[in-house]
Design a protein around this motif. Structure first.
Motif, PDB file in Angstrom:
ATOM      1  N   ARG A   1       0.837  -1.258  -0.053  1.00  0.00           N
ATOM      2  CA  ARG A   1      -0.112   0.023   0.103  1.00  0.00           C
ATOM      3  C   ARG A   1       0.955   1.205   0.072  1.00  0.00           C
ATOM      4  N   GLU A   2       1.827   1.108   0.858  1.00  0.00           N
ATOM      5  CA  GLU A   2       3.075   2.398   0.862  1.00  0.00           C
ATOM      6  C   GLU A   2       3.552   2.706  -0.488  1.00  0.00           C
ATOM      7  N   ASN A   3       3.832   1.412  -1.012  1.00  0.00           N
ATOM      8  CA  ASN A   3       4.652   1.771  -2.522  1.00  0.00           C
ATOM      9  C   ASN A   3       3.546   2.180  -3.317  1.00  0.00           C
ATOM     10  N   SER A   4       2.261   1.963  -3.396  1.00  0.00           N
ATOM     11  CA  SER A   4       1.042   2.487  -4.204  1.00  0.00           C
ATOM     12  C   SER A   4       1.201   4.152  -3.867  1.00  0.00           C
ATOM     13  N   ARG A   5       0.915   4.338  -2.695  1.00  0.00           N
ATOM     14  CA  ARG A   5       0.849   5.599  -2.227  1.00  0.00           C
ATOM     15  C   ARG A   5       1.645   6.749  -2.611  1.00  0.00           C
ATOM     16  N   ASN A   6       3.267   6.109  -2.677  1.00  0.00           N
ATOM     17  CA  ASN A   6       4.269   6.825  -2.944  1.00  0.00           C
ATOM     18  C   ASN A   6       4.710   6.859  -4.413  1.00  0.00           C
ATOM     19  N   GLY A   7       3.967   6.090  -5.217  1.00  0.00           N
ATOM     20  CA  GLY A   7       4.202   6.063  -6.804  1.00  0.00           C
ATOM     21  C   GLY A   7       5.263   5.175  -7.090  1.00  0.00           C
ATOM     22  N   ASN A   8       5.634   4.069  -6.059  1.00  0.00           N
ATOM     23  CA  ASN A   8       6.473   2.969  -6.317  1.00  0.00           C
ATOM     24  C   ASN A   8       5.884   1.748  -6.752  1.00  0.00           C
ATOM     25  N   LYS A   9       6.443   1.305  -7.784  1.00  0.00           N
ATOM     26  CA  LYS A   9       5.818   0.106  -8.304  1.00  0.00           C
ATOM     27  C   LYS A   9       6.430  -0.933  -7.467  1.00  0.00           C
ATOM     28  N   THR A  10       5.322  -2.185  -7.099  1.00  0.00           N
ATOM     29  CA  THR A  10       5.581  -3.388  -6.560  1.00  0.00           C
ATOM     30  C   THR A  10       6.122  -4.319  -7.494  1.00  0.00           C
ATOM     31  N   THR A  11       7.027  -4.986  -7.011  1.00  0.00           N
ATOM     32  CA  THR A  11       7.566  -5.886  -8.066  1.00  0.00           C
ATOM     33  C   THR A  11       6.945  -7.584  -8.013  1.00  0.00           C
ATOM     34  N   GLU A  12       7.107  -8.017  -9.210  1.00  0.00           N
ATOM     35  CA  GLU A  12       6.516  -9.429  -9.284  1.00  0.00           C
ATOM     36  C   GLU A  12       6.830 -10.159  -7.951  1.00  0.00           C
ATOM     37  N   ALA A  13       8.141 -10.078  -7.652  1.00  0.00           N
ATOM     38  CA  ALA A  13       8.522 -11.032  -6.857  1.00  0.00           C
ATOM     39  C   ALA A  13       7.903 -10.547  -5.304  1.00  0.00           C
ATOM     40  N   GLU A  14       7.566  -9.277  -5.049  1.00  0.00           N
ATOM     41  CA  GLU A  14       6.900  -9.026  -3.821  1.00  0.00           C
ATOM     42  C   GLU A  14       5.372  -9.403  -3.914  1.00  0.00           C
ATOM     43  N   TYR A  15       4.764  -9.321  -5.271  1.00  0.00           N
ATOM     44  CA  TYR A  15       3.545  -9.946  -5.115  1.00  0.00           C
ATOM     45  C   TYR A  15       3.556 -11.191  -5.105  1.00  0.00           C
ATOM     46  N   GLU A  16       4.481 -12.096  -5.513  1.00  0.00           N
ATOM     47  CA  GLU A  16       4.350 -13.416  -5.267  1.00  0.00           C
ATOM     48  C   GLU A  16       4.672 -13.976  -3.777  1.00  0.00           C
ATOM     49  N   LYS A  17       5.400 -13.148  -3.195  1.00  0.00           N
ATOM     50  CA  LYS A  17       5.518 -13.326  -1.533  1.00  0.00           C
ATOM     51  C   LYS A  17       4.488 -13.019  -1.112  1.00  0.00           C
ATOM     52  N   LEU A  18       3.743 -12.210  -1.321  1.00  0.00           N
ATOM     53  CA  LEU A  18       2.382 -11.799  -0.860  1.00  0.00           C
ATOM     54  C   LEU A  18       1.273 -12.904  -0.885  1.00  0.00           C
ATOM     55  N   VAL A  19       1.102 -13.502  -2.093  1.00  0.00           N
ATOM     56  CA  VAL A  19       0.116 -14.302  -2.160  1.00  0.00           C
ATOM     57  C   VAL A  19       0.637 -15.754  -1.674  1.00  0.00           C
ATOM     58  N   LYS A  20       1.773 -16.132  -1.463  1.00  0.00           N
ATOM     59  CA  LYS A  20       2.296 -17.398  -1.048  1.00  0.00           C
ATOM     60  C   LYS A  20       2.348 -17.134   0.724  1.00  0.00           C
ATOM     61  N   LEU A  21       2.316 -15.788   1.024  1.00  0.00           N
ATOM     62  CA  LEU A  21       2.445 -15.895   2.588  1.00  0.00           C
ATOM     63  C   LEU A  21       0.815 -15.859   3.027  1.00  0.00           C
ATOM     64  N   ASN A  22       0.098 -15.241   2.066  1.00  0.00           N
ATOM     65  CA  ASN A  22      -1.359 -15.329   2.230  1.00  0.00           C
ATOM     66  C   ASN A  22      -1.931 -16.617   2.649  1.00  0.00           C
ATOM     67  N   ALA A  23      -1.407 -17.448   1.679  1.00  0.00           N
ATOM     68  CA  ALA A  23      -2.004 -18.844   1.728  1.00  0.00           C
ATOM     69  C   ALA A  23      -1.262 -19.702   2.906  1.00  0.00           C
ATOM     70  N   SER A  24      -0.035 -19.117   3.059  1.00  0.00           N
ATOM     71  CA  SER A  24       0.422 -20.047   4.333  1.00  0.00           C
ATOM     72  C   SER A  24      -0.201 -19.545   5.820  1.00  0.00           C
ATOM     73  N   VAL A  25      -0.523 -18.408   5.667  1.00  0.00           N
ATOM     74  CA  VAL A  25      -1.346 -17.643   6.686  1.00  0.00           C
ATOM     75  C   VAL A  25      -2.685 -18.432   7.051  1.00  0.00           C
ATOM     76  N   LYS A  26      -3.420 -18.764   5.947  1.00  0.00           N
ATOM     77  CA  LYS A  26      -4.693 -19.448   5.972  1.00  0.00           C
ATOM     78  C   LYS A  26      -4.376 -20.879   6.534  1.00  0.00           C
ATOM     79  N   VAL A  27      -3.556 -21.614   5.984  1.00  0.00           N
ATOM     80  CA  VAL A  27      -3.079 -22.662   6.588  1.00  0.00           C
ATOM     81  C   VAL A  27      -2.752 -22.953   7.970  1.00  0.00           C
TER      82      VAL A  27
END
Length: 157
Positions: A85-111
């Motif tokens: 969210r901070e990246n977005s607010r500051n006009g910085n682009k979130t990398t594909e690797a960061e998004y991948e980390k986020l979706v995997k982390l989301n799945a592991s938290v659900k487990v």
């Protein structure tokens, strides 16, 4: 020169003190709000589940433990979401690797949360009937839904 130095020190001290008091006041309001939320949640669970006083005395601390562990399990995920969210607010682009980390982390938290649920269901069943455990699960979902609705309603104002 001494007067300027003394004035500067007093100004800095006053500024720091007022910031500390403002922060302390904000922290106190946050703590009060959280305590109010916990009481509302506990009261809602007791009512909706139909807990006796004795059951509530043993059951509610287990519910609180579960919520704390779930909160801790999601800490890294919340931090990662905040960073994006901070990246977005500051006009910085979130990398594909960061998004991948986020979706995997989301799945592991659900487990992890599912594992905690399973562990605590066994603990709950030593205190109350399976019907009351089911009612508890429904009450938690309903309470969370109501809190989201209340917050959404406040945000619209």
């Amino acid at each position: 020169m001494k007067k300027v130095l003394l004035f500067s020190v007093l100004f800095i001290f006053t500024t720091l003190s007022s910031n500390a008091f403002a922060q302390n006041d904000s922290d106190n309001k946050r703590k009060e709000s959280f305590e109010k939320f916990k009481k509302e949640r506990r009261d809602y669970i007791v009512k909706e589940v139909g807990l006796t006083e004795d059951e509530a005395e043993t059951f509610l601390p287990l519910c609180d433990e579960l919520q704390i562990k779930k909160f801790e399990a999601g800490k890294d995920l919340r931090e990662m979401r905040h960073k994006i969210r901070e990246n977005s607010r500051n006009g910085n682009k979130t990398t594909e690797a960061e998004y991948e980390k986020l979706v995997k982390l989301n799945a592991s938290v659900k487990v992890k949360e599912a594992e905690l649920e399973k562990e605590y269901i066994d603990k709950f069943l030593t205190v109350v009937s399976s019907e009351k455990v089911y009612r508890y699960q429904r009450a938690e979902q309903e309470f969370a839904r109501k809190m989201v609705e209340q917050r959404s309603h406040k945000d619209r104002r």
